[in-house]
Design a protein around this motif. Structure first.
Motif, PDB file in Angstrom:
ATOM      1  N   VAL A  62       0.841  -1.203   0.000  1.00  0.00           N
ATOM      2  CA  VAL A  62       0.000   0.000   0.000  1.00  0.00           C
ATOM      3  C   VAL A  62       0.870   1.245   0.000  1.00  0.00           C
ATOM      4  N   GLN A  63       1.898   1.245   0.831  1.00  0.00           N
ATOM      5  CA  GLN A  63       2.803   2.386   0.912  1.00  0.00           C
ATOM      6  C   GLN A  63       3.498   2.622  -0.421  1.00  0.00           C
ATOM      7  N   LYS A  64       3.962   1.558  -1.051  1.00  0.00           N
ATOM      8  CA  LYS A  64       4.650   1.674  -2.337  1.00  0.00           C
ATOM      9  C   LYS A  64       3.714   2.196  -3.420  1.00  0.00           C
ATOM     10  N   LEU A  65       2.487   1.681  -3.468  1.00  0.00           N
ATOM     11  CA  LEU A  65       1.496   2.138  -4.452  1.00  0.00           C
ATOM     12  C   LEU A  65       1.120   3.590  -4.216  1.00  0.00           C
ATOM     13  N   SER A  66       0.980   3.963  -2.952  1.00  0.00           N
ATOM     14  CA  SER A  66       0.609   5.328  -2.604  1.00  0.00           C
ATOM     15  C   SER A  66       1.682   6.320  -3.046  1.00  0.00           C
ATOM     16  N   VAL A  67       2.933   5.991  -2.760  1.00  0.00           N
ATOM     17  CA  VAL A  67       4.034   6.872  -3.146  1.00  0.00           C
ATOM     18  C   VAL A  67       4.129   6.986  -4.666  1.00  0.00           C
ATOM     19  N   GLU A  68       3.950   5.872  -5.362  1.00  0.00           N
ATOM     20  CA  GLU A  68       4.035   5.886  -6.819  1.00  0.00           C
ATOM     21  C   GLU A  68       2.892   6.705  -7.417  1.00  0.00           C
ATOM     22  N   LYS A  69       1.692   6.568  -6.861  1.00  0.00           N
ATOM     23  CA  LYS A  69       0.558   7.362  -7.348  1.00  0.00           C
ATOM     24  C   LYS A  69       0.839   8.848  -7.182  1.00  0.00           C
ATOM     25  N   GLU A  70       1.337   9.254  -6.021  1.00  0.00           N
ATOM     26  CA  GLU A  70       1.597  10.671  -5.778  1.00  0.00           C
ATOM     27  C   GLU A  70       2.774  11.177  -6.622  1.00  0.00           C
ATOM     28  N   ARG A  71       3.747  10.317  -6.870  1.00  0.00           N
ATOM     29  CA  ARG A  71       4.869  10.711  -7.721  1.00  0.00           C
ATOM     30  C   ARG A  71       4.381  11.042  -9.131  1.00  0.00           C
ATOM     31  N   ARG A  72       3.511  10.191  -9.659  1.00  0.00           N
ATOM     32  CA  ARG A  72       2.972  10.428 -11.001  1.00  0.00           C
ATOM     33  C   ARG A  72       2.108  11.687 -11.024  1.00  0.00           C
ATOM     34  N   TYR A  73       1.280  11.840  -9.989  1.00  0.00           N
ATOM     35  CA  TYR A  73       0.438  13.032  -9.900  1.00  0.00           C
ATOM     36  C   TYR A  73       1.283  14.307  -9.884  1.00  0.00           C
ATOM     37  N   GLN A  74       2.293  14.350  -9.028  1.00  0.00           N
ATOM     38  CA  GLN A  74       3.107  15.556  -8.900  1.00  0.00           C
ATOM     39  C   GLN A  74       3.864  15.864 -10.187  1.00  0.00           C
ATOM     40  N   GLN A  75       4.409  14.853 -10.814  1.00  0.00           N
ATOM     41  CA  GLN A  75       5.154  15.058 -12.054  1.00  0.00           C
ATOM     42  C   GLN A  75       4.263  15.655 -13.137  1.00  0.00           C
ATOM     43  N   GLU A  76       3.034  15.168 -13.223  1.00  0.00           N
ATOM     44  CA  GLU A  76       2.114  15.615 -14.267  1.00  0.00           C
ATOM     45  C   GLU A  76       1.532  16.995 -13.959  1.00  0.00           C
ATOM     46  N   TYR A  77       1.261  17.238 -12.661  1.00  0.00           N
ATOM     47  CA  TYR A  77       0.569  18.475 -12.288  1.00  0.00           C
ATOM     48  C   TYR A  77       1.503  19.665 -12.087  1.00  0.00           C
ATOM     49  N   PHE A  78       2.766  19.423 -11.761  1.00  0.00           N
ATOM     50  CA  PHE A  78       3.668  20.519 -11.382  1.00  0.00           C
ATOM     51  C   PHE A  78       3.684  21.684 -12.371  1.00  0.00           C
ATOM     52  N   PRO A  79       3.705  21.455 -13.699  1.00  0.00           N
ATOM     53  CA  PRO A  79       3.707  22.601 -14.629  1.00  0.00           C
ATOM     54  C   PRO A  79       2.450  23.458 -14.542  1.00  0.00           C
ATOM     55  N   HIS A  80       1.385  22.914 -13.946  1.00  0.00           N
ATOM     56  CA  HIS A  80       0.112  23.625 -13.871  1.00  0.00           C
ATOM     57  C   HIS A  80      -0.180  24.138 -12.457  1.00  0.00           C
ATOM     58  N   LEU A  81       0.741  23.927 -11.533  1.00  0.00           N
ATOM     59  CA  LEU A  81       0.497  24.231 -10.118  1.00  0.00           C
ATOM     60  C   LEU A  81       0.273  25.725  -9.895  1.00  0.00           C
ATOM     61  N   GLN A  82      -0.912  26.063  -9.407  1.00  0.00           N
ATOM     62  CA  GLN A  82      -1.235  27.437  -9.040  1.00  0.00           C
ATOM     63  C   GLN A  82      -2.469  27.437  -8.151  1.00  0.00           C
ATOM     64  N   LEU A  83      -2.599  28.486  -7.352  1.00  0.00           N
ATOM     65  CA  LEU A  83      -3.787  28.616  -6.513  1.00  0.00           C
ATOM     66  C   LEU A  83      -5.002  28.928  -7.374  1.00  0.00           C
ATOM     67  N   ILE A  84      -6.162  28.496  -6.911  1.00  0.00           N
ATOM     68  CA  ILE A  84      -7.405  28.854  -7.572  1.00  0.00           C
ATOM     69  C   ILE A  84      -7.557  30.370  -7.534  1.00  0.00           C
ATOM     70  N   ALA A  85      -8.122  30.924  -8.581  1.00  0.00           N
ATOM     71  CA  ALA A  85      -8.222  32.385  -8.749  1.00  0.00           C
ATOM     72  C   ALA A  85      -8.809  33.056  -7.508  1.00  0.00           C
ATOM     73  N   GLY A  86      -8.135  34.103  -7.063  1.00  0.00           N
ATOM     74  CA  GLY A  86      -8.591  34.899  -5.941  1.00  0.00           C
ATOM     75  C   GLY A  86      -8.118  34.424  -4.583  1.00  0.00           C
ATOM     76  N   LEU A  87      -7.576  33.203  -4.503  1.00  0.00           N
ATOM     77  CA  LEU A  87      -7.207  32.663  -3.193  1.00  0.00           C
ATOM     78  C   LEU A  87      -5.996  33.369  -2.597  1.00  0.00           C
ATOM     79  N   ALA A  88      -5.026  33.736  -3.408  1.00  0.00           N
ATOM     80  CA  ALA A  88      -3.838  34.412  -2.869  1.00  0.00           C
ATOM     81  C   ALA A  88      -4.230  35.686  -2.128  1.00  0.00           C
ATOM     82  N   ASN A  89      -5.098  36.483  -2.725  1.00  0.00           N
ATOM     83  CA  ASN A  89      -5.545  37.716  -2.079  1.00  0.00           C
ATOM     84  C   ASN A  89      -6.364  37.419  -0.828  1.00  0.00           C
TER      85      ASN A  89
END
Length: 224
Positions: A70-97
């Motif tokens: 479970v731990q290995k699958l969980s880490v691998e899932k999050e690794r794939r998620y982060q790699q794919e999402y990182f170029p798009h990482l940003q707060l939802i509009a208006g949240l920073a303010n």
């Protein structure tokens, strides 16, 4: 229902960042390509709540995988998620303010998420927003995931604020249910679910697409 809260508690994924599609894609690959679950996209999406171990238990049955697997699958899932999402990482509009305005208004803030610390750190540190939050409650900090209220009750306790004086920001029905079970009002971000999917809950203050909605500013004290 109190709409001048003493504390704000934010779910993370789908609530502060619009990333649920990327989580679904990573799970879809793991469940089908790696584990042979043969699930449709919609079947995967409906299972995406709670801890990663709970997702696997719901789909394959409890005890199918060892703790190490479970731990290995969980880490691998999050690794794939982060790699794919990182170029798009940003707060939802208006949240920073909104975060900055809430800080200046001395409103306490916390993260209450079913994500593991690895993913929470990925967001807070890459976006440089950790300093806004006095408390962080992750999947590792609770025994029972949403819709159990433990996540939000623990966040309120760490902030030193009564549950009735907290407002929760959520994007998922199970998260809103957890807030309701905790005695907290909710604001729902419609990033991943339609309003109709929340019809059974009575603790919702407003549905918003992002934090530029005028209602969001009304949650903070009026400056004089």
């Amino acid at each position: 229902m109190n709409i001048t809260p003493q504390a704000l508690i934010f779910d993370l994924n789908g609530t502060m960042i619009d990333d649920m599609h990327f989580h679904a894609k990573a799970w879809f690959q793991i469940l089908n390509n790696d584990l042979g679950a043969a699930l449709t996209w919609d079947e995967v999406k409906v299972q995406m709540y709670g801890k990663n171990s709970e997702v696997l238990d719901r789909i394959f049955g409890k005890g199918k995988f060892t703790v190490e697997q479970v731990q290995k699958l969980s880490v691998e899932k999050e690794r794939r998620y982060q790699q794919e999402y990182f170029p798009h990482l940003q707060l939802i509009a208006g949240l920073a303010n909104f975060l900055e305005n809430a800080r200046q208004a001395n409103i306490k803030m916390a993260i209450g998420s079913a994500a593991i610390p690895f993913n929470i750190d990925f967001v807070l540190d890459n976006l440089n927003i950790r300093h806004y939050f006095e408390a962080i409650v992750s999947a590792d900090d609770v025994t029972d995931s949403k819709p159990d209220p433990e996540t939000f009750l623990k966040a309120a306790q760490l902030l030193g604020v009564e549950p009735a004086n907290c407002v929760v920001f959520e994007d998922a029905p199970k998260g809103v249910e957890a807030a309701q079970n905790a005695g907290m009002a909710s604001v729902v971000l419609t990033t991943a679910h339609t309003q109709e999917e929340f019809s059974q809950y009575f603790n919702i203050l407003r549905f918003v697409q992002d934090y530029n909605n005028p209602f969001i500013a009304e949650l903070l004290p009026v400056r004089v």
